[in-house]
Design an enzyme around this catalytic site. Structure first.
Site, PDB file in Angstrom:
ATOM      1  N   ASP A 126       0.818  -1.210   0.000  1.00 13.64           N
ATOM      2  CA  ASP A 126       0.000   0.000   0.000  1.00 13.64           C
ATOM      3  C   ASP A 126       0.853   1.263   0.000  1.00 13.64           C
ATOM      4  O   ASP A 126       2.004   1.274   0.437  1.00 13.64           O
ATOM      5  CB  ASP A 126      -0.878   0.049   1.265  1.00 13.64           C
ATOM      6  CG  ASP A 126      -2.057  -0.886   1.214  1.00 13.64           C
ATOM      7  OD1 ASP A 126      -2.142  -1.706   0.275  1.00 13.64           O
ATOM      8  OD2 ASP A 126      -2.902  -0.805   2.126  1.00 13.64           O
ATOM      9  N   HIS A 172       3.734  -2.294   3.116  1.00 16.37           N
ATOM     10  CA  HIS A 172       3.801  -0.944   2.549  1.00 16.37           C
ATOM     11  C   HIS A 172       5.166  -0.741   1.895  1.00 16.37           C
ATOM     12  O   HIS A 172       6.195  -1.012   2.538  1.00 16.37           O
ATOM     13  CB  HIS A 172       3.594   0.115   3.636  1.00 16.37           C
ATOM     14  CG  HIS A 172       2.260   0.049   4.299  1.00 16.37           C
ATOM     15  ND1 HIS A 172       1.957  -0.881   5.272  1.00 16.37           N
ATOM     16  CD2 HIS A 172       1.130   0.789   4.107  1.00 16.37           C
ATOM     17  CE1 HIS A 172       0.701  -0.703   5.669  1.00 16.37           C
ATOM     18  NE2 HIS A 172       0.175   0.292   4.980  1.00 16.37           N
TER      19      HIS A 172
END
Length: 202
Positions: free
Chosen positions: A43, A168
């Protein structure tokens, strides 16, 4: 509509990274009905230089992952998004500026998503196709634990067949964890597939 002041989204002005040039050889042909598999997701990127490093780490394993990109970072680093798509990874929409969508009006949410989809299409010539929400089975909490060994161990210890793993690519420690994850889970017989590929064969 403004990004959080506490979330580093990776679009800060830095020296442009060397963009990987790996090219995928067609669609993923992993027969998910016959093998166990894992879907790694990343992400909030792309982020220079971390996303470029991640792409280089994924290539030797022919691992395909899903990047849920933030529109303002797509606009800042379109070359990285192109490299993601060219390498056969899935590029998804994670809003324009990562606001709390529950606090926005319907029109504002639509603008966040449409603006990001347009940026992805401008970078890759293809709009994102993963339109329904995607949740995870394993949350590494890599935003909290900036420790590559801990992040890698969380994935290795917790991930199992058909799991979606949340990471991430805006954190150096998260990207640094990936080589050990790839090495260990590949040795255990796991191929790495995109979320859409995983969903299509469940």
């Amino acid at each position: 509509m403004n990004p959080s002041t506490t979330l580093a989204l990776g679009a800060a002005s830095t020296r442009a990274p060397a963009v990987p040039t790996e090219t995928a050889s067609g669609d993923d042909t992993t027969d998910c009905a016959q093998v166990k598999r894992i879907a790694l997701t990343f992400d909030d990127g792309p982020a220079a230089t971390y996303t470029a490093e991640l792409l280089k780490d994924l290539a030797p394993y022919k691992a395909r992952v899903t990047f849920f990109t933030v529109g303002q970072n797509v606009a800042a680093h379109p070359e990285l998004v192109r490299a993601e798509a060219k390498a056969g990874h899935e590029v998804g929409n994670h809003s324009w500026s990562h606001p709390d969508l529950t606090r926005l009006t319907t029109a504002q949410v639509q603008q966040q998503l449409e603006r990001t989809s347009a940026a992805i299409k401008a970078a890759t010539s293809k709009a994102p196709t993963t339109l329904s929400p995607v949740l995870w089975d394993v949350d590494t909490e890599d935003w909290k634990y900036r420790d590559a060994a801990k992040v890698a161990r969380t994935v290795i210890d917790k991930a199992s067949r058909n799991d979606v793993v949340l990471m991430h690519d805006i954190h150096a420690t998260s990207v640094a964890a990936v080589p050990e994850i790839l090495k260990t889970l590949t040795a255990r017989g796991y191929p790495f597939v995109t979320v859409s590929h995983l969903r299509a064969t469940l």
